[in-house]
Design a protein around this motif. Sequence first.
Motif, PDB file in Angstrom:
ATOM      1  N   ILE A 183       0.745  -1.213  -0.026  1.00  0.00           N
ATOM      2  CA  ILE A 183       0.016   0.100  -0.173  1.00  0.00           C
ATOM      3  C   ILE A 183       0.808   1.231  -0.140  1.00  0.00           C
ATOM      4  CG2 ILE A 183      -0.178  -0.007   2.542  1.00  0.00           C
ATOM      5  CD1 ILE A 183      -3.010   1.108   2.331  1.00  0.00           C
ATOM      6  N   SER A 184       0.375   2.219  -0.674  1.00  0.00           N
ATOM      7  CA  SER A 184       1.307   3.500  -0.731  1.00  0.00           C
ATOM      8  C   SER A 184       0.190   4.584  -1.109  1.00  0.00           C
ATOM      9  CB  SER A 184       2.174   3.490  -1.924  1.00  0.00           C
ATOM     10  OG  SER A 184       1.661   3.432  -2.947  1.00  0.00           O
ATOM     11  N   ARG A 185       0.568   5.750  -0.879  1.00  0.00           N
ATOM     12  CA  ARG A 185      -0.174   6.968  -0.832  1.00  0.00           C
ATOM     13  C   ARG A 185       0.552   8.053  -1.577  1.00  0.00           C
ATOM     14  NH1 ARG A 185      -2.644   8.345   4.622  1.00  0.00           N
ATOM     15  NH2 ARG A 185      -3.543  10.071   3.408  1.00  0.00           N
ATOM     16  N   ASP A 186      -0.294   9.040  -2.324  1.00  0.00           N
ATOM     17  CA  ASP A 186       0.511  10.283  -3.004  1.00  0.00           C
ATOM     18  C   ASP A 186      -0.541  11.451  -2.348  1.00  0.00           C
ATOM     19  OD1 ASP A 186       1.007  12.567  -4.399  1.00  0.00           O
ATOM     20  OD2 ASP A 186       1.598  11.252  -6.279  1.00  0.00           O
ATOM     21  N   ASN A 187      -0.233  11.912  -1.364  1.00  0.00           N
ATOM     22  CA  ASN A 187      -0.842  13.066  -0.663  1.00  0.00           C
ATOM     23  C   ASN A 187      -1.226  14.278  -1.501  1.00  0.00           C
ATOM     24  OD1 ASN A 187      -1.284  11.608   1.541  1.00  0.00           O
ATOM     25  ND2 ASN A 187       0.404  12.596   2.564  1.00  0.00           N
ATOM     26  N   GLY A 188      -0.162  14.380  -2.497  1.00  0.00           N
ATOM     27  CA  GLY A 188      -0.329  15.740  -3.453  1.00  0.00           C
ATOM     28  C   GLY A 188      -1.364  15.320  -4.467  1.00  0.00           C
ATOM     29  N   LYS A 189      -1.908  13.966  -4.820  1.00  0.00           N
ATOM     30  CA  LYS A 189      -2.749  13.686  -5.695  1.00  0.00           C
ATOM     31  C   LYS A 189      -4.081  13.200  -4.882  1.00  0.00           C
ATOM     32  CE  LYS A 189       0.290  12.236  -9.361  1.00  0.00           C
ATOM     33  NZ  LYS A 189       0.675  11.195 -10.283  1.00  0.00           N
ATOM     34  N   LYS A 190      -3.920  13.024  -3.458  1.00  0.00           N
ATOM     35  CA  LYS A 190      -5.124  12.544  -2.528  1.00  0.00           C
ATOM     36  C   LYS A 190      -5.523  11.095  -3.353  1.00  0.00           C
ATOM     37  CE  LYS A 190      -7.131  17.151  -1.349  1.00  0.00           C
ATOM     38  NZ  LYS A 190      -8.152  17.621  -1.180  1.00  0.00           N
ATOM     39  N   THR A 191      -4.637  10.338  -3.486  1.00  0.00           N
ATOM     40  CA  THR A 191      -4.701   9.219  -3.937  1.00  0.00           C
ATOM     41  C   THR A 191      -4.025   7.893  -3.290  1.00  0.00           C
ATOM     42  OG1 THR A 191      -5.146  10.043  -6.282  1.00  0.00           O
ATOM     43  CG2 THR A 191      -4.704   7.703  -5.918  1.00  0.00           C
ATOM     44  N   VAL A 192      -4.713   6.841  -2.733  1.00  0.00           N
ATOM     45  CA  VAL A 192      -3.863   5.536  -2.195  1.00  0.00           C
ATOM     46  C   VAL A 192      -3.987   4.643  -3.147  1.00  0.00           C
ATOM     47  CG1 VAL A 192      -6.091   4.985  -1.078  1.00  0.00           C
ATOM     48  CG2 VAL A 192      -3.997   4.162  -0.010  1.00  0.00           C
ATOM     49  N   TYR A 193      -3.307   3.960  -3.209  1.00  0.00           N
ATOM     50  CA  TYR A 193      -2.796   2.608  -4.006  1.00  0.00           C
ATOM     51  C   TYR A 193      -2.731   1.268  -3.386  1.00  0.00           C
ATOM     52  CZ  TYR A 193      -1.638   6.669  -6.976  1.00  0.00           C
ATOM     53  OH  TYR A 193      -1.331   7.917  -7.835  1.00  0.00           O
ATOM     54  N   LEU A 194      -3.149   0.291  -4.006  1.00  0.00           N
ATOM     55  CA  LEU A 194      -2.816  -1.126  -3.385  1.00  0.00           C
ATOM     56  C   LEU A 194      -2.195  -1.750  -4.764  1.00  0.00           C
ATOM     57  CD1 LEU A 194      -3.137  -3.068  -1.036  1.00  0.00           C
ATOM     58  CD2 LEU A 194      -5.526  -3.722  -2.228  1.00  0.00           C
ATOM     59  N   GLN A 195      -0.920  -2.287  -4.461  1.00  0.00           N
ATOM     60  CA  GLN A 195      -0.220  -2.926  -5.362  1.00  0.00           C
ATOM     61  C   GLN A 195      -0.693  -4.579  -5.073  1.00  0.00           C
ATOM     62  OE1 GLN A 195       1.537  -2.181  -8.358  1.00  0.00           O
ATOM     63  NE2 GLN A 195       1.244  -4.270  -8.803  1.00  0.00           N
ATOM     64  N   LEU A 196      -1.273  -5.325  -5.794  1.00  0.00           N
ATOM     65  CA  LEU A 196      -1.479  -6.720  -5.880  1.00  0.00           C
ATOM     66  C   LEU A 196      -0.714  -7.504  -6.479  1.00  0.00           C
ATOM     67  CD1 LEU A 196      -4.063  -5.108  -5.351  1.00  0.00           C
ATOM     68  CD2 LEU A 196      -5.428  -7.203  -5.597  1.00  0.00           C
ATOM     69  N   SER A 197       0.016  -8.331  -6.103  1.00  0.00           N
ATOM     70  CA  SER A 197       1.016  -9.340  -6.888  1.00  0.00           C
ATOM     71  C   SER A 197       0.925 -10.536  -6.544  1.00  0.00           C
ATOM     72  CB  SER A 197       2.609  -8.879  -6.745  1.00  0.00           C
ATOM     73  OG  SER A 197       2.834  -7.372  -7.056  1.00  0.00           O
ATOM     74  N   SER A 198       1.334 -11.685  -7.346  1.00  0.00           N
ATOM     75  CA  SER A 198       1.083 -13.094  -7.205  1.00  0.00           C
ATOM     76  C   SER A 198      -0.348 -13.605  -6.704  1.00  0.00           C
ATOM     77  CB  SER A 198       2.091 -13.675  -5.976  1.00  0.00           C
ATOM     78  OG  SER A 198       3.366 -13.052  -6.289  1.00  0.00           O
TER      79      SER A 198
END
Length: 128
Positions: free
Chosen positions: A70-85
């Motif tokens: 999980i990561s976030r970009d506060n400047g873009k007001k966006t949170v990410y979830l990278q799913l692998s395997s």
Amino acid sequence: QVQLVESGGGLAQAGGSLRLSCAVSRRRFSDYAMGWFRQAPGKEREFVAAIIRNGGTTNLADSVRSRFSISRDNGKKTVYLQLSSLTPEDTAVYFCASHQNRNVMFVAPTSAQSYSYWGPGTQVIVSS
């Protein structure tokens, strides 16, 4: 009015990857911890990942710790979830959520009850 909109879901093969995004319209977005949860058919919603306001601390469920991030970009007001395997057991609707309290700093919250705003979800289907 606070809105959260997830994107990036879809169909993936086992072993593949997806990146989910959650765009948030909330004042002071950077003050709030964010979380990802998922709900598989016939099952209760479960915690997947969380991240504190500055991204310095994250928390992941045991079942995904070695595969998701999980990561976030506060400047873009966006949170990410990278799913692998990915595995078929990852098939679910994935929801992002914004925490009810500002300035949660040391532990990324895992309780769904502590999140006050939710997106409508994005479907992830993993085929074997």
